[in-house]
Design an enzyme around this catalytic site. Structure first.
Site, short mmCIF file in Angstrom:
data_model
loop_
_atom_site.label_atom_id
_atom_site.label_comp_id
_atom_site.label_asym_id
_atom_site.label_seq_id
_atom_site.Cartn_x
_atom_site.Cartn_y
_atom_site.Cartn_z
N ASN A 10 40.84 -12.07 33.87
CA ASN A 10 41.94 -12.85 33.39
C ASN A 10 41.69 -14.41 33.22
O ASN A 10 41.47 -15.00 34.41
CB ASN A 10 43.42 -12.60 33.98
CG ASN A 10 44.43 -13.58 33.86
OD1 ASN A 10 44.45 -14.17 32.53
ND2 ASN A 10 45.65 -13.40 34.44
N LYS A 12 43.30 -16.89 32.13
CA LYS A 12 44.39 -17.80 32.62
C LYS A 12 44.41 -19.02 31.39
O LYS A 12 43.93 -18.71 30.27
CB LYS A 12 44.49 -18.26 33.87
CG LYS A 12 44.54 -16.99 34.87
CD LYS A 12 44.95 -17.32 36.09
CE LYS A 12 44.95 -16.17 37.00
NZ LYS A 12 45.57 -16.25 38.57
N HIS A 96 52.53 -10.61 34.26
CA HIS A 96 51.48 -11.28 35.41
C HIS A 96 52.65 -12.13 36.36
O HIS A 96 53.54 -12.64 35.68
CB HIS A 96 50.66 -12.06 34.88
CG HIS A 96 49.37 -12.73 35.83
ND1 HIS A 96 49.73 -13.77 36.65
CD2 HIS A 96 48.46 -12.33 36.00
CE1 HIS A 96 48.77 -13.92 37.29
NE2 HIS A 96 47.80 -13.10 37.16
N GLU A 98 52.41 -14.82 37.53
CA GLU A 98 52.60 -16.43 37.14
C GLU A 98 53.76 -16.39 35.99
O GLU A 98 54.70 -17.29 35.97
CB GLU A 98 51.21 -16.84 36.67
CG GLU A 98 50.47 -17.17 37.71
CD GLU A 98 49.04 -17.23 37.49
OE1 GLU A 98 48.10 -17.31 38.24
OE2 GLU A 98 48.57 -16.92 36.10
N GLU A 166 48.84 -6.77 42.26
CA GLU A 166 48.45 -8.08 42.56
C GLU A 166 49.41 -8.74 43.50
O GLU A 166 50.50 -9.21 43.08
CB GLU A 166 48.22 -9.15 41.43
CG GLU A 166 47.31 -8.52 40.33
CD GLU A 166 46.86 -9.72 39.28
OE1 GLU A 166 45.81 -10.32 39.24
OE2 GLU A 166 47.87 -10.25 38.58
N GLY A 172 44.52 -16.46 43.88
CA GLY A 172 44.33 -17.76 43.84
C GLY A 172 44.04 -18.59 45.11
O GLY A 172 44.12 -19.88 45.08
N SER A 212 42.29 -12.79 44.33
CA SER A 212 40.94 -13.38 45.08
C SER A 212 39.84 -12.50 45.19
O SER A 212 39.19 -12.43 46.25
CB SER A 212 41.27 -13.99 46.33
OG SER A 212 42.32 -15.22 46.09
#
Length: 253
Positions: A10, A12, A96, A98, A166, A172, A212
């Site tokens: 991904n 992003k 996702h 985010e 996730e 991250g 990560s």
């Protein structure tokens, strides 16, 4: 039934034309296990999708990072599933964390999006995962079960679904779920699928880990029996993504 290892990258909201060319060149030159061992999908931003598709080796595929919940029309700024199909983009990432957090995408909205994308012939990487607060309060399984239930309630055919667990606190941040933590949730998710969707689907659906993942930790994570691959963020923009793809061989040994 053996589940084929799956590695998604991904990208992003990253990249320039030159950077994208460089990443694709690295991937194209990489020696990785064959397609019967690992399925590799990279997900560039919308503006680079067709560019990447035109340059990328034929055994790797591309995914969009999102698509709209229904047919296109007066939805400024959105991209419809039909457009992705028209461009021969086979995969899409949906839900996702985010987008859930920053754009307030609810479980129900994500479930609707997954169902619509599948109905148009796309394959879906459906993302689920808990926040740090949820994990610390002991509600990890309740949260991911509710997220999965919203998807399962709308999906009849799971052949084209990959479930990506996730943990939000690991995305991250440099914090990684330990292999045991990842395996525990993946195992519980598979049990949930077994009890609520069906044994065959539980056995065949790939549940991949994201948060990560890097070249240093991928082999140990890949060795977990219920970890069927990865959705890689930051490391997918670096040469070490190749090492993560190679972690698929752990399953063969």
């Amino acid at each position: 039934m053996a589940r084929k290892f799956f590695v998604g990258g991904n990208w992003k909201c990253n990249g320039t034309t030159e950077e994208v060319k460089k990443i694709v060149t690295t991937l194209n030159e990489a020696e990785v296990p064959s397609e019967d061992v690992v399925e590799v999908v990279v997900s560039p931003p919308f503006v680079f999708l067709t560019f990447v598709k035109s340059l990328l080796r034929s055994d790797f595929h591309v995914a969009a990072q999102n698509c709209w919940v229904r047919k296109g029309g007066a939805f400024t700024g959105e991209i419809s599933a039909e457009m992705l199909v028209n461009l021969s983009i086979p995969w899409v990432i949906i839900g996702h964390s985010e987008r859930r957090a920053l754009l307030n995408e609810s479980n129900e909205f994500v479930g609707d999006k997954v169902a619509y994308a599948l109905s148009q012939g796309l394959k879906v990487i459906a993302c689920i995962g808990e926040t740090l607060e949820e994990r610390e309060s002991g509600s990890t399984m309740a949260v991911v079960a509710a997220q999965t239930k919203a998807i399962a309630g709308k999906v009849t055919n799971w052949d084209n679904v990959v479930l990506a667990y996730e943990p939000v606190w690991a995305i991250g941040t440099g914090k990684v779920a330990t292999p045991a933590q990842a395996q525990e949730v993946h195992c519980e998710l598979r049990k949930w699928l077994h009890e609520n969707v069906g044994g065959d689907i539980a056995a065949s659906t790939r549940i991949i880990y994201g948060g990560s993942v890097n070249g240093a930790n991928c082999k140990e994570l890949a060795a977990q029996p219920d970890v069927d691959g990865f959705l890689v963020g930051g490391a997918s923009l670096k040469p070490e993504f190749v090492d993560i793809i190679k972690a698929a061989t752990v399953k063969k040994n």
